[in-house]
Motif scaffolding. Structure first.
Motif, PDB file in Angstrom:
ATOM      1  N   GLN A 116      15.231 -17.828  -1.254  1.00 16.59           N
ATOM      2  CA  GLN A 116      14.801 -17.845   0.141  1.00 16.59           C
ATOM      3  C   GLN A 116      13.833 -16.709   0.460  1.00 16.59           C
ATOM      4  N   SER A 117      13.384 -15.996  -0.556  1.00 16.44           N
ATOM      5  CA  SER A 117      12.340 -14.978  -0.376  1.00 16.44           C
ATOM      6  C   SER A 117      11.007 -15.709  -0.434  1.00 16.44           C
ATOM      7  N   ALA A 118      10.251 -15.686   0.657  1.00 18.45           N
ATOM      8  CA  ALA A 118       9.051 -16.528   0.727  1.00 18.45           C
ATOM      9  C   ALA A 118       7.854 -15.785   1.292  1.00 18.45           C
ATOM     10  N   SER A 119       6.668 -16.334   1.012  1.00 20.77           N
ATOM     11  CA  SER A 119       5.427 -15.928   1.650  1.00 20.77           C
ATOM     12  C   SER A 119       5.161 -14.424   1.502  1.00 20.77           C
ATOM     13  N   ALA A 120       5.157 -13.682   2.611  1.00 22.16           N
ATOM     14  CA  ALA A 120       4.864 -12.246   2.563  1.00 22.16           C
ATOM     15  C   ALA A 120       5.840 -11.505   1.654  1.00 22.16           C
ATOM     16  N   ALA A 121       7.096 -11.968   1.601  1.00 19.98           N
ATOM     17  CA  ALA A 121       8.090 -11.348   0.706  1.00 19.98           C
ATOM     18  C   ALA A 121       7.681 -11.547  -0.746  1.00 19.98           C
ATOM     19  N   GLU A 122       7.012 -12.661  -1.029  1.00 23.83           N
ATOM     20  CA  GLU A 122       6.554 -12.940  -2.393  1.00 23.83           C
ATOM     21  C   GLU A 122       5.285 -12.162  -2.720  1.00 23.83           C
ATOM     22  N   ILE A 123       4.466 -11.880  -1.703  1.00 22.74           N
ATOM     23  CA  ILE A 123       3.298 -11.030  -1.935  1.00 22.74           C
ATOM     24  C   ILE A 123       3.758  -9.637  -2.334  1.00 22.74           C
ATOM     25  N   VAL A 124       4.729  -9.086  -1.600  1.00 21.71           N
ATOM     26  CA  VAL A 124       5.229  -7.742  -1.905  1.00 21.71           C
ATOM     27  C   VAL A 124       5.867  -7.703  -3.293  1.00 21.71           C
ATOM     28  N   SER A 125       6.808  -8.619  -3.545  1.00 22.54           N
ATOM     29  CA  SER A 125       7.511  -8.596  -4.836  1.00 22.54           C
ATOM     30  C   SER A 125       6.563  -8.929  -5.988  1.00 22.54           C
ATOM     31  N   GLY A 126       5.688  -9.940  -5.800  1.00 23.69           N
ATOM     32  CA  GLY A 126       4.769 -10.349  -6.858  1.00 23.69           C
ATOM     33  C   GLY A 126       3.721  -9.292  -7.161  1.00 23.69           C
ATOM     34  N   THR A 127       3.210  -8.643  -6.117  1.00 23.22           N
ATOM     35  CA  THR A 127       2.202  -7.599  -6.318  1.00 23.22           C
ATOM     36  C   THR A 127       2.801  -6.380  -7.008  1.00 23.22           C
ATOM     37  N   LEU A 128       3.984  -5.973  -6.593  1.00 27.25           N
ATOM     38  CA  LEU A 128       4.646  -4.849  -7.261  1.00 27.25           C
ATOM     39  C   LEU A 128       4.929  -5.192  -8.725  1.00 27.25           C
ATOM     40  N   GLN A 129       5.237  -6.457  -8.985  1.00 22.68           N
ATOM     41  CA  GLN A 129       5.461  -6.890 -10.367  1.00 22.68           C
ATOM     42  C   GLN A 129       4.149  -6.895 -11.152  1.00 22.68           C
ATOM     43  N   ASP A 130       3.067  -7.388 -10.534  1.00 26.30           N
ATOM     44  CA  ASP A 130       1.778  -7.460 -11.223  1.00 26.30           C
ATOM     45  C   ASP A 130       1.257  -6.077 -11.619  1.00 26.30           C
ATOM     46  N   TYR A 131       1.533  -5.072 -10.785  1.00 24.80           N
ATOM     47  CA  TYR A 131       1.111  -3.708 -11.112  1.00 24.80           C
ATOM     48  C   TYR A 131       2.192  -2.946 -11.889  1.00 24.80           C
ATOM     49  N   ASP A 132       3.261  -3.655 -12.289  1.00 17.43           N
ATOM     50  CA  ASP A 132       4.376  -3.033 -13.024  1.00 17.43           C
ATOM     51  C   ASP A 132       4.919  -1.832 -12.262  1.00 17.43           C
ATOM     52  N   ASN A 158       0.819  -1.206   0.000  1.00 17.34           N
ATOM     53  CA  ASN A 158       0.000   0.000   0.000  1.00 17.34           C
ATOM     54  C   ASN A 158       0.862   1.270   0.000  1.00 17.34           C
ATOM     55  N   ALA A 159       2.063   1.175   0.565  1.00 24.51           N
ATOM     56  CA  ALA A 159       2.956   2.335   0.611  1.00 24.51           C
ATOM     57  C   ALA A 159       3.375   2.791  -0.784  1.00 24.51           C
ATOM     58  N   PHE A 160       3.313   1.866  -1.767  1.00 21.95           N
ATOM     59  CA  PHE A 160       3.811   2.185  -3.110  1.00 21.95           C
ATOM     60  C   PHE A 160       2.741   2.057  -4.192  1.00 21.95           C
ATOM     61  N   LEU A 161       1.499   1.765  -3.787  1.00 24.67           N
ATOM     62  CA  LEU A 161       0.419   1.583  -4.756  1.00 24.67           C
ATOM     63  C   LEU A 161      -0.757   2.502  -4.412  1.00 24.67           C
ATOM     64  N   PRO A 162      -1.506   2.937  -5.413  1.00 22.23           N
ATOM     65  CA  PRO A 162      -2.642   3.837  -5.165  1.00 22.23           C
ATOM     66  C   PRO A 162      -3.695   3.208  -4.253  1.00 22.23           C
ATOM     67  N   LYS A 163      -4.413   4.055  -3.569  1.00 21.22           N
ATOM     68  CA  LYS A 163      -5.489   3.617  -2.691  1.00 21.22           C
ATOM     69  C   LYS A 163      -6.554   2.882  -3.496  1.00 21.22           C
ATOM     70  N   PRO A 219      -0.936   6.283  -0.222  1.00 23.24           N
ATOM     71  CA  PRO A 219       0.434   5.749  -0.349  1.00 23.24           C
ATOM     72  C   PRO A 219       1.497   6.797  -0.052  1.00 23.24           C
ATOM     73  N   LEU A 220       2.707   6.310   0.211  1.00 24.66           N
ATOM     74  CA  LEU A 220       3.846   7.216   0.401  1.00 24.66           C
ATOM     75  C   LEU A 220       4.321   7.762  -0.938  1.00 24.66           C
ATOM     76  N   ASP A 221       4.367   6.895  -1.948  1.00 24.43           N
ATOM     77  CA  ASP A 221       4.892   7.291  -3.252  1.00 24.43           C
ATOM     78  C   ASP A 221       4.458   6.271  -4.302  1.00 24.43           C
ATOM     79  N   THR A 222       3.892   6.756  -5.409  1.00 28.45           N
ATOM     80  CA  THR A 222       3.461   5.839  -6.472  1.00 28.45           C
ATOM     81  C   THR A 222       4.267   6.016  -7.759  1.00 28.45           C
TER      82      THR A 222
END
Length: 550
Positions: free
Chosen positions: A288-304, A245-250, A274-277
């Motif tokens: 070794q990046s797993a679970s919540a780390a994959e949500i953050v990285s995968g979501t940021l990737q999905d929204y480009d 949420n810190a990097f994606l629009p409301k 957000p803080l910055d979009t």
């Protein structure tokens, strides 16, 4: 005979009645039935078995055996382990703030939290603990030293430790307090415009720490961000949502969970401003990046929203929920799978279909489904998060790996620290050539030996040749190869000097700065960081990757 037949029919009817009332698919009946069988069996076992049975141990083993049939993340926490559970979820615990490792029949302090009671009492990394409140932990087998050190805030514990350079043990009185472990052990500016945030965990304060670090770096002039998620095992789902949420629009959907029970089906939205979009972001990931780390990285990737650099992530797309049980025990149960905005689930392991040996394998590429990011880039499910820019995993030389495994790097760092207590390293610390030569000289006195993979293969070849009575055919060649390997091993320390120096520097820095040692490490040899800096210098390429036109 007629009466016997009649009795038999009546008996069958009596037995059959419950199964009419409770169908075979009635799970609750099956559970009740099997619990009754288990309780009866346990009572008989306890009453008649030739030796005494420890009820707690027997039940714990029974529970663990049952849970082994499921996934590795569904766990039971008995009352004795609740403190460990709370540490795992909150990042806090009542204790002294020191991590102790048991090795070579010694209890050695391997990390101290800055500002903790252990730090204030003068405990040092490398100290060997010999007594805790008068209990000799060296001679007594099976002592859980962690439990001896933990305790209520305001109490104290007396520790006797052996220290490098000291002839007799030191007595330390250490207070106990709430100890907080950091999710963000390091953040800082790499150059005049690129900031760096290292996120190691997702406990209850992860989002707050990331936001604080981000705002601080932005105040220092940060224009581009490297978010380091390498080695992050994950943690609390809501923390991953807040960080995204810190990097994606409301009002953007961050992640969705779907489970067997309807109450676990939920869409998590970006609810805050957000803080910055706009700021360019590179997220670093590895296996070794797993679970919540994959949500953050995968979501940021999905929204480009970010370019991912590194290696494919672990692939844990499962959500755990904690349930309170009786007698102050808890259970962490896998209740759902999570799906990131493109619709993909990154779960890589199928725990319902095991290999014959009990192991599990990754989902084959042929079974993966393609999904699209916001800009139309193709991404896949079922195998973790794939980086946009892949880097090779550095293969550590056998000599370096053995120096670490046998604790020679650790022990030399302890020696170095006590010989340079007042010479605190500064930014971009590097040990000098003279220091490295001193390390080699010190190592000679330790009779350091190790076995390479090639030597192990030769051992296997020799064993096979003996088995087939054909050793005489290859014995001369094997001896020749062994001689060449031994000659090469004599040069391994020099040949791998840079890698060994890097390990020594990191270990030495931890003696002075604890978890914040990363702050003083030069990023020159960090392949992923260098790849990120290179990309940030080529913003057309950065934008092309996010648009899918690289």
């Amino acid at each position: 005979m007629k009466n016997l037949r009649r009795f038999t029919l009546i008996a069958l009817a009596v037995v059959t009645i419950p199964f009419v009332a409770f169908k075979y698919d009635d799970r609750y009946f099956e559970i009740a039935k099997n619990l009754d069988i288990f309780a009866t069996m346990f009572k008989e076992l306890n009453a008649y078995y030739v030796d005494e049975i420890n009820p707690n141990k027997a039940m714990r083993l029974s529970i663990e055996s049952m849970l082994k049939q499921l996934d590795p993340y569904t766990n039971f926490f008995p009352e004795d382990d609740i403190e460990d559970y709370m540490t795992m979820t909150t990042g806090k615990y009542n204790g002294i703030g020191a991590t102790v490792s048991h090795r070579d029949n010694k209890h050695v302090v391997v990390m101290i939290y800055e500002g903790s009671p252990a730090d204030k009492a003068g405990m040092k990394i490398g100290d060997e603990i010999v007594k805790v409140d008068g209990v000799d932990v060296v001679s007594r087998k099976g002592v859980d030293i962690g439990r001896l050190m933990k305790g209520q805030t305001g109490t104290t514990v007396k520790m006797s430790v052996k220290r490098f350079g000291q002839n007799s043990p030191l007595d330390l009185v250490v207070g106990r307090d709430i100890v907080k472990t950091l999710n963000v052990p390091h953040s800082g500016m790499i150059n005049e415009e690129v900031g760096y945030i290292q996120l190691n965990d997702f406990t209850a304060t992860a989002a707050k720490e990331v936001k604080s670090a981000f705002n601080d770096l932005k105040g220092q002039g940060m224009k581009k961000l490297i978010l380091d998620l390498r080695g992050n095992p994950g943690g609390l789902l809501n923390m991953s949502v807040e960080i995204c949420n810190a990097f994606l629009p409301k009002d953007q959907m961050i992640v969705e969970t779907r489970g067997k029970v309807a109450e676990w089906n939920h869409k998590y939205m970006a609810l805050e401003t957000p803080l910055d979009t706009e700021m360019p972001i590179v997220a670093l990931i590895n296996s070794q990046s797993a679970s919540a780390a994959e949500i953050v990285s995968g979501t940021l990737q999905d929204y480009d929203r970010a370019v991912l650099i590194g290696q494919r992530s672990f692939g844990k797309g499962l959500v755990q929920t904690t349930r309170d049980l009786s007698y102050n025990t808890k259970m962490k149960i896998t209740t759902a799978k999570y799906y990131i905005p493109s619709g993909r689930c990154i779960q890589a392991l199928d725990y319902s279909h095991r290999n014959p040996d009990g192991s599990v394998g990754r989902v084959p590429d042929s079974l993966k489904t393609a999904f699209k990011t916001k800009n139309g880039r193709t991404v896949y499910d079922g195998g973790g998060v794939d980086p946009d820019i892949k880097t090779e995993v550095p293969i550590m030389a056998a000599v370096t790996a053995n120096l670490i495994q046998k604790n020679y790097i650790f022990d030399y760092a302890t020696k170095y620290y006590f010989e340079h207590v007042n010479q605190k390293p500064k930014d971009k610390f590097s040990i000098q050539e003279a220091d490295f030569q001193e390390f080699i000289s010190w190592l000679k006195s330790k009779d350091f030996t190790y076995t390479t993979t090639m030597e192990k293969n030769l051992d296997n070849l020799e064993a096979s040749a003996k088995k087939e009575n054909s050793l005489d055919l290859v014995q001369e060649q094997i001896k020749s190869l062994r001689d060449k390997i031994n000659q090469g091993k004599q040069q391994d320390l020099i040949k791998n000097k840079e890698d060994i120096k890097e390990q020594l520097e990191a270990e030495i820095l931890s003696r002075y700065y604890y978890q914040k040692a990363m702050k003083f490490v030069a990023f020159d040899r960090d392949k992923e960081v260098q790849e990120a800096l290179k990309l940030f210098k080529d913003m057309p390429r950065y934008n092309a990757i996010l648009k899918g036109s690289k």
